[in-house]
Design a protein around this motif. Structure first.
Motif, PDB file in Angstrom:
ATOM      1  N   LEU A   1       0.787  -1.014   0.004  1.00 60.73           N
ATOM      2  CA  LEU A   1       0.029  -0.042   0.072  1.00 60.73           C
ATOM      3  C   LEU A   1       1.152   1.475  -0.059  1.00 60.73           C
ATOM      4  O   LEU A   1       1.723   1.432   0.756  1.00 60.73           O
ATOM      5  CB  LEU A   1      -1.097   0.203   1.101  1.00 60.73           C
ATOM      6  N   VAL A   2       0.805   2.194  -0.817  1.00 65.65           N
ATOM      7  CA  VAL A   2       1.582   3.408  -1.073  1.00 65.65           C
ATOM      8  C   VAL A   2       0.756   4.378  -0.643  1.00 65.65           C
ATOM      9  O   VAL A   2      -0.590   4.670  -0.672  1.00 65.65           O
ATOM     10  CB  VAL A   2       1.689   3.556  -2.507  1.00 65.65           C
ATOM     11  N   MET A   3       1.184   5.296   0.218  1.00 62.39           N
ATOM     12  CA  MET A   3       0.596   6.471   0.857  1.00 62.39           C
ATOM     13  C   MET A   3       1.876   7.695   1.394  1.00 62.39           C
ATOM     14  O   MET A   3       2.987   7.284   1.022  1.00 62.39           O
ATOM     15  CB  MET A   3       0.334   5.846   2.092  1.00 62.39           C
ATOM     16  N   CYS A   4       1.516   8.611   1.545  1.00 62.97           N
ATOM     17  CA  CYS A   4       2.189   9.913   1.890  1.00 62.97           C
ATOM     18  C   CYS A   4       2.913   9.353   3.417  1.00 62.97           C
ATOM     19  O   CYS A   4       2.250   8.628   4.030  1.00 62.97           O
ATOM     20  CB  CYS A   4       1.250  11.068   2.008  1.00 62.97           C
TER      21      CYS A   4
ATOM     22  N   LEU B   1      -2.013   5.842   8.485  1.00 64.52           N
ATOM     23  CA  LEU B   1      -1.738   4.371   8.226  1.00 64.52           C
ATOM     24  C   LEU B   1      -0.075   4.012   8.084  1.00 64.52           C
ATOM     25  O   LEU B   1       0.420   3.146   8.274  1.00 64.52           O
ATOM     26  CB  LEU B   1      -2.355   3.759   7.092  1.00 64.52           C
ATOM     27  N   ALA B   2       0.585   5.020   7.999  1.00 67.44           N
ATOM     28  CA  ALA B   2       2.071   5.048   7.879  1.00 67.44           C
ATOM     29  C   ALA B   2       2.803   4.679   9.053  1.00 67.44           C
ATOM     30  O   ALA B   2       3.929   4.307   9.216  1.00 67.44           O
ATOM     31  CB  ALA B   2       2.728   6.439   7.454  1.00 67.44           C
ATOM     32  N   ARG B   3       2.019   4.795  10.252  1.00 61.27           N
ATOM     33  CA  ARG B   3       2.833   4.353  11.501  1.00 61.27           C
ATOM     34  C   ARG B   3       2.728   3.009  11.721  1.00 61.27           C
ATOM     35  O   ARG B   3       3.162   2.500  12.553  1.00 61.27           O
ATOM     36  CB  ARG B   3       1.905   5.323  12.707  1.00 61.27           C
ATOM     37  N   ARG B   4       2.112   2.037  10.865  1.00 62.29           N
ATOM     38  CA  ARG B   4       1.830   0.938  11.165  1.00 62.29           C
ATOM     39  C   ARG B   4       2.910  -0.016  10.505  1.00 62.29           C
ATOM     40  O   ARG B   4       3.838   0.585   9.864  1.00 62.29           O
ATOM     41  CB  ARG B   4       0.547   0.108  10.275  1.00 62.29           C
ATOM     42  N   THR B   5       3.133  -1.220  10.856  1.00 66.70           N
ATOM     43  CA  THR B   5       4.060  -1.991  10.196  1.00 66.70           C
ATOM     44  C   THR B   5       3.812  -2.796   8.828  1.00 66.70           C
ATOM     45  O   THR B   5       4.352  -3.513   8.001  1.00 66.70           O
ATOM     46  CB  THR B   5       4.700  -3.106  11.309  1.00 66.70           C
TER      47      THR B   5
ATOM     48  N   LEU C   1      -4.984   6.548  -1.631  1.00 71.90           N
ATOM     49  CA  LEU C   1      -3.706   5.763  -1.592  1.00 71.90           C
ATOM     50  C   LEU C   1      -3.843   4.444  -2.782  1.00 71.90           C
ATOM     51  O   LEU C   1      -4.647   4.724  -3.381  1.00 71.90           O
ATOM     52  CB  LEU C   1      -3.985   4.849  -0.201  1.00 71.90           C
ATOM     53  N   ALA C   2      -2.837   3.832  -2.782  1.00 73.26           N
ATOM     54  CA  ALA C   2      -2.823   3.017  -3.984  1.00 73.26           C
ATOM     55  C   ALA C   2      -1.968   1.557  -3.666  1.00 73.26           C
ATOM     56  O   ALA C   2      -1.235   1.253  -2.794  1.00 73.26           O
ATOM     57  CB  ALA C   2      -1.738   3.386  -5.127  1.00 73.26           C
ATOM     58  N   VAL C   3      -2.585   0.560  -4.186  1.00 72.50           N
ATOM     59  CA  VAL C   3      -2.276  -0.922  -4.142  1.00 72.50           C
ATOM     60  C   VAL C   3      -1.384  -1.249  -5.208  1.00 72.50           C
ATOM     61  O   VAL C   3      -1.926  -1.128  -6.284  1.00 72.50           O
ATOM     62  CB  VAL C   3      -3.337  -1.691  -3.479  1.00 72.50           C
ATOM     63  N   VAL C   4      -0.001  -1.347  -5.077  1.00 72.87           N
ATOM     64  CA  VAL C   4       0.820  -1.888  -6.319  1.00 72.87           C
ATOM     65  C   VAL C   4       1.508  -3.119  -5.906  1.00 72.87           C
ATOM     66  O   VAL C   4       1.622  -3.428  -4.560  1.00 72.87           O
ATOM     67  CB  VAL C   4       1.966  -0.495  -6.471  1.00 72.87           C
ATOM     68  N   PRO C   5       2.017  -3.708  -6.849  1.00 70.77           N
ATOM     69  CA  PRO C   5       2.947  -5.123  -6.659  1.00 70.77           C
ATOM     70  C   PRO C   5       4.137  -4.459  -5.762  1.00 70.77           C
ATOM     71  O   PRO C   5       4.555  -3.224  -6.283  1.00 70.77           O
ATOM     72  CB  PRO C   5       3.372  -5.455  -8.280  1.00 70.77           C
ATOM     73  N   LYS C   6       4.836  -5.316  -5.143  1.00 69.73           N
ATOM     74  CA  LYS C   6       5.907  -4.921  -4.301  1.00 69.73           C
ATOM     75  C   LYS C   6       7.061  -4.080  -5.139  1.00 69.73           C
ATOM     76  O   LYS C   6       7.693  -3.258  -4.821  1.00 69.73           O
ATOM     77  CB  LYS C   6       6.272  -5.890  -3.408  1.00 69.73           C
ATOM     78  N   SER C   7       7.105  -4.577  -6.446  1.00 74.15           N
ATOM     79  CA  SER C   7       8.254  -4.047  -7.178  1.00 74.15           C
ATOM     80  C   SER C   7       7.874  -2.826  -7.779  1.00 74.15           C
ATOM     81  O   SER C   7       8.849  -2.152  -8.388  1.00 74.15           O
ATOM     82  CB  SER C   7       8.602  -5.001  -8.335  1.00 74.15           C
ATOM     83  N   GLU C   8       6.733  -2.485  -7.464  1.00 75.98           N
ATOM     84  CA  GLU C   8       6.302  -1.038  -7.946  1.00 75.98           C
ATOM     85  C   GLU C   8       6.313   0.281  -6.551  1.00 75.98           C
ATOM     86  O   GLU C   8       5.752   1.349  -6.980  1.00 75.98           O
ATOM     87  CB  GLU C   8       4.942  -1.147  -8.821  1.00 75.98           C
TER      88      GLU C   8
ATOM     89  N   PRO D   1      11.077  11.341  -0.707  1.00 75.20           N
ATOM     90  CA  PRO D   1      10.913  12.036   0.461  1.00 75.20           C
ATOM     91  C   PRO D   1       9.545  12.425   1.035  1.00 75.20           C
ATOM     92  O   PRO D   1       9.062  12.783   2.016  1.00 75.20           O
ATOM     93  CB  PRO D   1      11.119  13.677  -0.350  1.00 75.20           C
ATOM     94  N   ASP D   2       8.506  12.033  -0.047  1.00 72.67           N
ATOM     95  CA  ASP D   2       7.119  12.117   0.238  1.00 72.67           C
ATOM     96  C   ASP D   2       6.357  10.604   0.559  1.00 72.67           C
ATOM     97  O   ASP D   2       5.315  10.750   1.521  1.00 72.67           O
ATOM     98  CB  ASP D   2       6.197  13.031  -0.868  1.00 72.67           C
ATOM     99  N   LEU D   3       6.543   9.746  -0.318  1.00 72.66           N
ATOM    100  CA  LEU D   3       5.950   8.514  -0.330  1.00 72.66           C
ATOM    101  C   LEU D   3       6.650   7.492   0.480  1.00 72.66           C
ATOM    102  O   LEU D   3       7.655   7.318   0.395  1.00 72.66           O
ATOM    103  CB  LEU D   3       5.834   8.071  -1.885  1.00 72.66           C
ATOM    104  N   THR D   4       6.019   6.431   1.131  1.00 81.76           N
ATOM    105  CA  THR D   4       6.281   5.247   1.527  1.00 81.76           C
ATOM    106  C   THR D   4       5.323   4.177   1.350  1.00 81.76           C
ATOM    107  O   THR D   4       4.201   4.437   0.513  1.00 81.76           O
ATOM    108  CB  THR D   4       6.545   5.461   3.259  1.00 81.76           C
ATOM    109  N   SER D   5       5.606   2.849   1.800  1.00 78.73           N
ATOM    110  CA  SER D   5       4.571   1.948   1.616  1.00 78.73           C
ATOM    111  C   SER D   5       4.801   0.807   2.384  1.00 78.73           C
ATOM    112  O   SER D   5       5.971   0.728   3.266  1.00 78.73           O
ATOM    113  CB  SER D   5       5.126   1.178   0.077  1.00 78.73           C
TER     114      SER D   5
END
Length: 346
Positions: A197-200, A205-209, A267-274, A281-285
């Motif tokens: 899951l890609v997010m800012c 949700l970025a605080r989760r593992t 937010l976006a769901v992508v294959p891990k390789s994407e 600087p802005d996005l994490t997954s």
């Protein structure tokens, strides 16, 4: 009609041999390059001793070779007196022919070896977007450096587009999701793709593992088109879990998908390789977990279509990279480590 010919005997003397014209040799004589070299050597040195020495064979062996050639051709090439060997008119003609044939054979062999060492041709590979952007550029660059004479075309798209490219013969082979490949395809599993899951970085949700499917309920999502393999897998897993998701925008380009997330559209769901680079600087997954959230990745080609030598060679490059990728560490290649596509070869 009977024709009288003289042939050299094993001791160097000529003997008369009668040949029936009805049993004349075939149009294409069965002669080897070694025999042609024997004719050239004897025509050059005019001596059985010197010619045999240059060929590194015995004089009797050369005598027998010349006799067999003349029998095969049906004409005498050489005549011999007590002092020297002379070349007949037919012998001069055949010696010139033998020289041309040997030169053509030598040049042709060199060209074939050159083609093997530096092959030429064209390869067309179709790939799903995730692998086309994450894996293939470095492989293509390495292959092109090794084989500059091969022109390689990469056609990237969604899963159904890749299968269409293979089916209609536009692509030599494809790399994509092999679970639903048609029977006419030959498939070779390489690994299992998981999803992120890609997010800012400042998203709650970025605080989760890791992220479970229920966390996406009610969250605005941006995605690849509904017919994409990623969207199909995510929606099927959501339906099985009794969930429905809210999609606000779709795009068929990965960079656009990341920019939509970056600009807060969803937010976006992508294959891990994407997933975005760790230094973005802005996005994490984060890993998206849930029943059915994986798919097999592999090679696909038409069963009735034989690969060209160049295509088979590049296919081996892909295979070898995949085998080696499970040994790569995140430190060496953080985006495309063995955790991105888990090799299932054991």
């Amino acid at each position: 009609m009977i024709r009288l010919l003289q042939f050299i005997s094993d001791n160097g003397d000529y003997s008369d041999v009668c040949i029936n014209r009805a049993s004349m040799p075939p149009v294409f004589p069965d002669l080897s390059s070694r025999q042609l070299q024997a004719v050239l050597a004897l025509a050059k040195y005019r001596s059985f001793v010197a010619a045999a020495s240059s060929l590194k064979i015995s004089q009797p062996a050369l005598t027998r070779t010349i006799k067999l050639i003349e029998i095969e051709l049906g004409v005498p090439l050489f005549s011999r007196s007590t002092r020297r060997v002379t070349v007949t008119d037919a012998g001069q003609e055949f010696a010139a022919l033998a020289e041309r044939l040997l030169n053509d054979l030598r040049i042709g062999a060199e060209n074939v070896r050159e083609m093997a060492a530096h092959p030429r041709g064209q390869i067309t590979v179709a790939s799903v977007v995730s692998l086309a952007g994450a894996v293939l550029p470095s492989l293509i660059a390495d292959y092109s450096r090794r084989f500059p004479g091969i022109e390689l075309h990469l056609r990237e798209g969604l899963h159904h587009m890749v299968m269409d490219e293979i089916r209609n013969g536009m692509a030599d082979f494809g790399i994509g999701y092999v679970d639903d490949a048609p029977r006419s395809f030959v498939t070779e599993g390489l690994g299992v793709e998981t999803f992120h899951l890609v997010m800012c970085r400042d998203h709650a949700l970025a605080r989760r593992t890791r992220i479970g499917l229920p966390a996406l309920a009610g969250v605005p999502l941006v995605s690849f088109p509904a017919e994409s393999r990623t969207r199909h897998i995510v929606d099927r897993a959501a339906t099985a879990a009794g969930l429905s998701f809210h999609y606000v925008t779709t795009t068929n380009r990965l960079p656009t998908l990341h920019e939509l997330v970056r600009n807060g559209v969803g937010l976006a769901v992508v294959p891990k390789s994407e997933r975005p680079s760790p230094d973005d600087p802005d996005l994490t997954s984060l890993p998206l977990v849930g029943q059915g959230l994986s798919c097999r990745v592999g090679i696909m080609r038409l069963g009735e279509r034989e690969l060209t030598a160049a295509a088979a060679q590049f296919l081996n490059v892909v295979r070898n990279w995949w085998r080696a990728s499970r040994h790569d560490s995140d430190r060496k290649n953080p985006r495309y480590s063995s955790g991105s596509v888990v090799n299932n070869s054991g």
